[in-house]
Structures are given as C-alpha cells and as structure tokens.
Design a protein around this motif. Structure first.
Motif, short mmCIF file in Angstrom:
data_model
loop_
_atom_site.label_atom_id
_atom_site.label_comp_id
_atom_site.label_asym_id
_atom_site.label_seq_id
_atom_site.Cartn_x
_atom_site.Cartn_y
_atom_site.Cartn_z
N LEU A 59 0.72 -1.22 0.14
CA LEU A 59 0.05 -0.03 -0.04
C LEU A 59 0.91 1.48 0.09
O LEU A 59 0.59 2.20 -0.65
CB LEU A 59 -0.89 -0.02 1.03
CG LEU A 59 -1.78 1.27 1.48
CD1 LEU A 59 -2.79 1.43 0.21
CD2 LEU A 59 -2.63 1.22 2.69
N VAL A 60 1.92 1.34 0.83
CA VAL A 60 2.76 2.55 0.96
C VAL A 60 3.44 2.68 -0.66
O VAL A 60 3.47 3.87 -0.81
CB VAL A 60 3.90 2.27 1.89
CG1 VAL A 60 5.10 3.38 1.90
CG2 VAL A 60 3.25 2.26 3.49
N ASP A 61 3.86 1.53 -1.09
CA ASP A 61 4.78 1.64 -2.52
C ASP A 61 3.79 2.17 -3.49
O ASP A 61 3.87 2.88 -4.39
CB ASP A 61 5.22 0.27 -2.83
CG ASP A 61 6.49 -0.13 -1.96
OD1 ASP A 61 6.94 0.77 -1.47
OD2 ASP A 61 6.88 -1.14 -2.02
N ALA A 68 2.05 6.59 -6.90
CA ALA A 68 0.77 7.24 -7.70
C ALA A 68 0.84 8.68 -8.03
O ALA A 68 0.18 9.12 -8.98
CB ALA A 68 -0.35 7.02 -6.89
N GLY A 69 1.46 9.31 -7.26
CA GLY A 69 1.78 10.80 -7.51
C GLY A 69 2.47 11.41 -6.38
O GLY A 69 2.74 11.11 -5.34
N PRO A 70 2.62 12.88 -6.46
CA PRO A 70 3.45 13.55 -5.68
C PRO A 70 2.82 13.82 -4.14
O PRO A 70 3.39 14.25 -3.40
CB PRO A 70 3.80 14.89 -6.31
CG PRO A 70 2.67 14.96 -7.31
CD PRO A 70 2.28 13.68 -7.72
N GLY A 71 1.59 13.46 -4.34
CA GLY A 71 0.81 14.10 -3.18
C GLY A 71 1.18 13.31 -1.87
O GLY A 71 1.54 13.88 -0.78
N PHE A 72 1.20 12.03 -1.85
CA PHE A 72 1.53 11.19 -0.73
C PHE A 72 2.88 11.10 -0.63
O PHE A 72 3.46 11.15 0.49
CB PHE A 72 1.05 9.60 -1.18
CG PHE A 72 1.19 8.91 0.14
CD1 PHE A 72 0.44 8.73 1.24
CD2 PHE A 72 2.40 7.95 0.03
CE1 PHE A 72 1.05 7.83 2.42
CE2 PHE A 72 2.91 7.19 1.11
CZ PHE A 72 2.01 7.13 2.20
#
Length: 285
Positions: free
Chosen positions: A199-201, A206-210
């Motif tokens: 999940l972390v990966d 997925a994008g810069p937000g996380f």
C-alpha cells in the motif's frame, strides 16, 4: 536495558508454563513451578549459563535474535514479546502481519449502537466491518471489493470508478496528512507485511501528493474531533468523531454521532430510517 525487571519478567513467564505446553514430559520430581531454566535455554537455542544470568540480571544485552528465541520458547504473545524487547532495550523483530479479523463482540456491538454510524478500520485504513448507518452516511462498503474499501487509497487515488461514491468530506487535506503519519507508524510495526509495504509503495508511486507527505517523516497524530460530510440526501452534516483503539488487534472502532436535538442529529436519524438502499436509489448527487 532494565536488567532487574527483565529478569523478573522472564522468571514470571517461565514459571507460568507447564512442561506439556512446551512439549516436555512433566517428570515425577519437578520441584519448581513451570519450566526449568535449562529447558528454556534449550528451547531458545542459547546456553543455560547465559539464560540463568539473564534471569539474575547479570547478563549483557541480548540480541534481537536471542530475544526472539526466548519469546518463542516461553510462548509469549505479541504484546509480551514487545515488552520483553523494551526491557532489553532492543527493537523487536517485526515479522507478523496486521490483523483483519474483527472480534465477534465488536461485530455485534456495531448494530446495537443507536443513531451512530460505526465502522472498524484496520491498521492500513481498510474498512473491515460497518453498520447500516455507516453505509447510509458514507457508502455501502459491501458492494466494493476489499481493496476499494481502503480509505487511505481512496483519499489519494479517488473512488474505484464513476458512481461508486456518494459522499464527500470537508477535511480531505487533513485526512491525507493523518493517513501519511499513521501509515508510517504502521510500517514500523509491520515492515514485513506485504499488504502494508504494498500500500505504501502504491501510494508513493501514484503521484507527488502522498510522496511529499511521506518524506516529511511525521508520526505525531492529532485526534479528529468532528467531520463534515456533504451527503446527497441530507446535504451537509457535521458529526462528532470518536476513535476507540482495539489494541488486541491493532484496529480502531470509529464512531460518528451528533448531539441530541441538533439538526445534525435529526439528519442522522433520517438517514437511519431511510437506509442505504434509499440513498443508492436516489442516484448520484
């Protein structure tokens, strides 16, 4: 390292075990309660002399591998194993998986809560169980695949597809910060759990937000006291938010309620009467 407390803890755990618990014969002349020190040493694959010195508070600091062997030999629970490592001043080896099975008493409680939207959330923000009012206020999670019930994934990646969500929250930015902070702590507790690391990966890629929040290395969380939903049937509704830790399974029971007599309480009562099927039939907002 608290040598005296460590020794006392080891003695107490050793003396509570019966030989048959460890697959050993009781024997006719066993003078001490529980296992003998030499038996624990053999089961833990360490020398008897070293184990005796540990119980006497005279041994040097044991390694994580030695502590893991002792924890197995003494049949320690996860909480007891963690306590053993704390007393020894050693970080525990984290090899277990986070739990997703909900205690039956909690499942029964969900449906007994009056006019309260309630659900159980895992250490990775997956909604594991919920009551009818939670399905009406938020979403009917029963119609989603387990991976799509994950609130962390939805906060950063959005709903699974068109028409799959019927609610919005006003504090999405604050919630995303909470997700990043709590997932970092979760990863420290379960570094070998593929569901956690995966999940972390996924969120980092997925994008810069996380990724931007993740690189801050924040772990301190602040409680969410209220939450405002923009609901397609009753409009904006603000609820009190309480999170109760279910420590035995590293889960949380989330409760959404409203002060009696308030407009928000009346809106919750209406949703309680209408049920999730009515909301689904009303179509997207």
């Amino acid at each position: 390292m608290d040598r005296q407390e460590l020794g006392a803890f080891l003695r107490s755990r050793r003396e509570r075990l019966r030989p048959r618990d460890a697959g050993l014969p009781a024997g006719p002349r066993r003078r001490t309660p529980g296992l003998r020190r030499e038996e624990v040493a053999v089961l833990a694959h360490i020398s008897t002399e070293y184990y005796v010195r540990l119980e006497q508070g005279r041994a040097p600091r044991p390694s994580a591998e030695v502590l893991a062997g002792i924890a197995t030999a003494l049949h320690l629970t996860d909480a007891e194993s963690d306590h053993l490592h704390v007393l020894a001043g050693v970080a525990p080896n984290r090899t277990r998986l986070h739990r997703r099975d909900v205690r039956p008493s909690i499942l029964a409680l969900l449906d007994r809560l009056p006019r309260t939207a309630a659900f159980v959330m895992s250490a990775t923000f997956e909604v594991l169980a919920w009551n009818a009012l939670a399905a009406t206020l938020m979403e009917d999670f029963g119609e989603l695949a387990p991976e799509d019930r994950n609130l962390a994934r939805r906060a950063f990646l959005g709903p699974a597809g068109p028409g799959t969500t019927r609610y919005a929250i006003s504090d999405v930015t604050a919630f995303r910060h909470q997700v990043a902070r709590e997932l970092r702590s979760t990863l420290a507790r379960y570094p070998a759990d593929p569901a956690v690391t995966g999940l972390v990966d996924e969120l980092r890629q997925a994008g810069p937000g996380f990724a931007r929040l993740w690189e801050r290395h924040d772990v301190q969380t602040t409680p969410t006291l209220t939450k405002t939903f923009r609901h397609p049937v009753v409009g904006e509704i603000t609820v009190d938010c309480d999170s109760l830790a279910l420590t035995d399974r590293d889960q949380h029971l989330i409760l959404y309620s409203a002060p009696p007599g308030s407009p928000d309480a009346e809106a919750l009562a209406l949703l309680d009467v209408l049920g999730p099927d009515y909301v689904k039939a009303s179509g997207p907002p």
